[in-house]
Scaffold this motif. Structure first.
Motif, PDB file in Angstrom:
ATOM      1  N   PHE A  46       7.194 -13.189   5.608  1.00 25.47           N
ATOM      2  CA  PHE A  46       6.818 -12.430   4.483  1.00 25.47           C
ATOM      3  C   PHE A  46       7.604 -11.019   5.037  1.00 25.47           C
ATOM      4  O   PHE A  46       7.534 -10.535   6.095  1.00 25.47           O
ATOM      5  CB  PHE A  46       5.422 -11.873   4.854  1.00 25.47           C
ATOM      6  N   ALA A  47       8.549 -10.612   3.997  1.00 25.02           N
ATOM      7  CA  ALA A  47       9.163  -9.456   4.188  1.00 25.02           C
ATOM      8  C   ALA A  47       9.296  -8.483   3.021  1.00 25.02           C
ATOM      9  O   ALA A  47       9.122  -8.826   1.843  1.00 25.02           O
ATOM     10  CB  ALA A  47      10.816  -9.667   4.421  1.00 25.02           C
ATOM     11  N   ALA A  48       9.456  -7.246   3.198  1.00 28.27           N
ATOM     12  CA  ALA A  48       9.391  -6.150   2.187  1.00 28.27           C
ATOM     13  C   ALA A  48      10.542  -6.577   1.088  1.00 28.27           C
ATOM     14  O   ALA A  48      11.635  -6.889   1.459  1.00 28.27           O
ATOM     15  CB  ALA A  48       9.635  -4.846   3.041  1.00 28.27           C
ATOM     16  N   SER A  96       7.316  -5.289   7.596  1.00 27.41           N
ATOM     17  CA  SER A  96       6.806  -4.327   6.674  1.00 27.41           C
ATOM     18  C   SER A  96       7.888  -3.386   6.347  1.00 27.41           C
ATOM     19  O   SER A  96       8.783  -2.890   7.637  1.00 27.41           O
ATOM     20  CB  SER A  96       5.541  -3.603   7.262  1.00 27.41           C
ATOM     21  N   ALA A  97       7.818  -2.529   5.435  1.00 27.27           N
ATOM     22  CA  ALA A  97       8.631  -1.512   5.177  1.00 27.27           C
ATOM     23  C   ALA A  97       7.837  -0.024   5.381  1.00 27.27           C
ATOM     24  O   ALA A  97       8.385   1.180   5.153  1.00 27.27           O
ATOM     25  CB  ALA A  97       8.755  -1.232   3.629  1.00 27.27           C
ATOM     26  N   ALA A  98       6.742  -0.138   6.235  1.00 30.67           N
ATOM     27  CA  ALA A  98       5.899   0.966   6.671  1.00 30.67           C
ATOM     28  C   ALA A  98       5.453   0.629   7.660  1.00 30.67           C
ATOM     29  O   ALA A  98       4.640  -0.627   7.936  1.00 30.67           O
ATOM     30  CB  ALA A  98       5.361   1.668   5.412  1.00 30.67           C
ATOM     31  N   GLN A  99       4.697   1.559   8.603  1.00 29.03           N
ATOM     32  CA  GLN A  99       3.890   1.140   9.579  1.00 29.03           C
ATOM     33  C   GLN A  99       2.517   1.000   9.304  1.00 29.03           C
ATOM     34  O   GLN A  99       1.794   0.293   9.989  1.00 29.03           O
ATOM     35  CB  GLN A  99       3.788   2.357  10.574  1.00 29.03           C
ATOM     36  N   LYS A 100       2.052   1.521   8.032  1.00 30.58           N
ATOM     37  CA  LYS A 100       0.604   1.581   7.608  1.00 30.58           C
ATOM     38  C   LYS A 100       0.184   0.170   7.524  1.00 30.58           C
ATOM     39  O   LYS A 100      -0.975  -0.223   7.958  1.00 30.58           O
ATOM     40  CB  LYS A 100       0.427   2.157   6.299  1.00 30.58           C
ATOM     41  N   PRO A 161       4.654   0.722  -0.079  1.00 28.96           N
ATOM     42  CA  PRO A 161       5.326   1.932   0.691  1.00 28.96           C
ATOM     43  C   PRO A 161       6.178   2.847   0.150  1.00 28.96           C
ATOM     44  O   PRO A 161       6.061   4.168   0.351  1.00 28.96           O
ATOM     45  CB  PRO A 161       6.053   1.038   1.728  1.00 28.96           C
ATOM     46  N   VAL A 162       7.111   2.414  -0.665  1.00 25.47           N
ATOM     47  CA  VAL A 162       8.028   3.506  -1.483  1.00 25.47           C
ATOM     48  C   VAL A 162       7.132   4.598  -2.259  1.00 25.47           C
ATOM     49  O   VAL A 162       7.748   5.563  -2.434  1.00 25.47           O
ATOM     50  CB  VAL A 162       8.951   2.709  -2.212  1.00 25.47           C
ATOM     51  N   GLY A 163       5.836   4.320  -2.751  1.00 28.25           N
ATOM     52  CA  GLY A 163       4.871   4.961  -3.687  1.00 28.25           C
ATOM     53  C   GLY A 163       4.489   5.854  -2.682  1.00 28.25           C
ATOM     54  O   GLY A 163       4.236   6.895  -3.172  1.00 28.25           O
ATOM     55  N   GLN A 164       4.223   5.462  -1.446  1.00 26.06           N
ATOM     56  CA  GLN A 164       3.481   6.474  -0.389  1.00 26.06           C
ATOM     57  C   GLN A 164       4.519   7.544  -0.112  1.00 26.06           C
ATOM     58  O   GLN A 164       4.160   8.484   0.294  1.00 26.06           O
ATOM     59  CB  GLN A 164       3.021   5.591   0.739  1.00 26.06           C
ATOM     60  N   TYR A 165       5.640   7.035   0.232  1.00 24.52           N
ATOM     61  CA  TYR A 165       6.749   8.030   0.499  1.00 24.52           C
ATOM     62  C   TYR A 165       6.899   8.961  -0.473  1.00 24.52           C
ATOM     63  O   TYR A 165       7.227  10.328  -0.349  1.00 24.52           O
ATOM     64  CB  TYR A 165       8.121   7.201   0.980  1.00 24.52           C
ATOM     65  N   THR A 166       6.744   8.470  -1.654  1.00 25.27           N
ATOM     66  CA  THR A 166       7.022   9.329  -3.099  1.00 25.27           C
ATOM     67  C   THR A 166       5.955  10.303  -3.078  1.00 25.27           C
ATOM     68  O   THR A 166       6.246  11.487  -3.341  1.00 25.27           O
ATOM     69  CB  THR A 166       6.943   8.476  -4.166  1.00 25.27           C
ATOM     70  N   ILE A 234      10.271   3.674   8.669  1.00 22.46           N
ATOM     71  CA  ILE A 234      10.558   2.820   9.750  1.00 22.46           C
ATOM     72  C   ILE A 234       9.939   1.127   9.345  1.00 22.46           C
ATOM     73  O   ILE A 234       8.987   1.193   8.900  1.00 22.46           O
ATOM     74  CB  ILE A 234      10.090   3.032  10.900  1.00 22.46           C
ATOM     75  N   TYR A 235      10.856   0.152   9.657  1.00 17.72           N
ATOM     76  CA  TYR A 235      10.404  -1.156   9.437  1.00 17.72           C
ATOM     77  C   TYR A 235      10.126  -1.858  10.311  1.00 17.72           C
ATOM     78  O   TYR A 235      10.705  -2.171  11.119  1.00 17.72           O
ATOM     79  CB  TYR A 235      11.552  -2.017   8.661  1.00 17.72           C
ATOM     80  N   PRO A 236       8.767  -2.148  10.688  1.00 17.67           N
ATOM     81  CA  PRO A 236       8.311  -2.806  11.964  1.00 17.67           C
ATOM     82  C   PRO A 236       8.147  -4.249  11.482  1.00 17.67           C
ATOM     83  O   PRO A 236       7.983  -4.623  10.423  1.00 17.67           O
ATOM     84  CB  PRO A 236       6.695  -2.134  11.974  1.00 17.67           C
ATOM     85  N   ALA A 237       8.368  -5.170  12.644  1.00 15.68           N
ATOM     86  CA  ALA A 237       8.307  -6.365  12.475  1.00 15.68           C
ATOM     87  C   ALA A 237       7.454  -7.195  13.755  1.00 15.68           C
ATOM     88  O   ALA A 237       7.445  -6.640  14.694  1.00 15.68           O
ATOM     89  CB  ALA A 237       9.728  -7.165  12.628  1.00 15.68           C
ATOM     90  N   ALA A 238       6.900  -8.334  13.443  1.00 18.55           N
ATOM     91  CA  ALA A 238       6.029  -8.833  14.461  1.00 18.55           C
ATOM     92  C   ALA A 238       5.554 -10.621  14.026  1.00 18.55           C
ATOM     93  O   ALA A 238       5.579 -10.814  12.837  1.00 18.55           O
ATOM     94  CB  ALA A 238       4.668  -8.058  14.489  1.00 18.55           C
TER      95      ALA A 238
END
Length: 274
Positions: A46-48, A96-100, A161-166, A234-238
């Motif tokens: 699953f990826a952004a 993810s495209a964000a840490q949240k 995420p892009v909306g949250q950055y906006t 930041i894009y975290p992965a796990a």
């Protein structure tokens, strides 16, 4: 003469029987083992949505040295992917495209915390449509035109995420998103690809997407946000705790940190962090 022939036939028969016996013995003691079928593994990632082009390109390289691994991607907004994981969707690796969203999954016990890493950094870009007809050369110009109601702008939903950055950029410039929405100058996308498409198609004058999406869609970038405006992207992965292919998932995550994969990420505007 007949006796000689009989003796020769007897000798030939004995030799033949001995040879057959030896052959049978060899077969019994050294049977040819059937070749075991190669074990195939499918990894679900699953990826952004902003990683679509790069991960598909990386997957082709990875297959060359790992032919027994099949990579299946699910690209969408990080918020949507997070919800799908929480609802029980099969997933081996999440980017993810964000840490949240990653933090939320970690708090819920869904990810292998030891595998978590910050993979990439991106930038948030203000992009202008080719047919815009407006002088939108910076975020400052965007602010003035939005307040005047002189442009139509595409942004991501609040759960994207892009909306949250906006939203952070709006706050930085003192813009009231609700007032702008009521004025009818904003349109929304459920992921960054939808916002990108609206700009590409000229349905809006401008929009805010990631720098990498702007590159992939060949959009005109008017400005990029600073860390002060919206924080670092930041894009975290796990790896997921529920995966049945832990080692294979970790191996692919490790590959994403290699120089070879990093060059692909860098080519579209990502900054590798590992």
């Amino acid at each position: 003469m007949k006796r000689v022939i009989a003796i020769l036939l007897t000798v030939i028969l004995v030799i033949s029987l001995a040879a057959c016996a030896k052959s049978g013995s060899d077969t019994a003691t050294n049977p040819e083992k059937p070749t075991a079928p190669t074990q195939k593994t499918e990894l679900v990632i699953f990826a952004a949505a902003s990683m679509t082009e790069t991960l598909e390109q990386i997957a082709e390289l990875y297959k060359q040295s790992n032919p027994d691994i099949t990579l299946t991607f699910n690209f969408d907004s990080s918020g949507t992917l997070k919800t799908q994981i929480e609802e029980g969707a099969v997933c081996d690796l999440f980017i993810s495209a964000a840490q949240k969203q990653m933090n939320s999954l970690q708090d819920g016990g869904y990810i292998d915390e030891e595998s978590r890493l910050d993979l990439l950094e991106n930038k948030v870009a203000l992009c202008v449509a080719d047919n815009s007809g407006k002088d939108i050369g910076s975020y400052e110009a965007m602010k003035e035109l939005l307040e005047k109601g002189g442009i139509m702008m595409a942004v991501g939903n609040e759960d994207v995420p892009v909306g949250q950055y906006t939203q952070k950029i709006f706050e930085y410039y003192g813009l009231d998103e609700k007032a702008l929405n009521d004025k009818g100058v904003l349109t929304y996308g459920s992921n960054v690809k939808e916002v990108t498409a609206q700009i590409s198609e000229g349905a809006v004058n401008c929009g805010i997407v990631y720098q990498t999406d702007a590159y992939s869609a060949k959009l005109k970038v008017a400005d990029t946000a600073t860390e002060e405006m919206c924080g670092r992207v930041i894009y975290p992965a796990a790896v997921l705790k529920a995966t049945k292919h832990k080692e294979e998932a970790k191996a692919f995550l490790n590959y994403l940190s290699t120089k070879e994969a990093g060059e692909i990420f860098s080519s579209v505007g990502f900054t590798p962090l590992t």
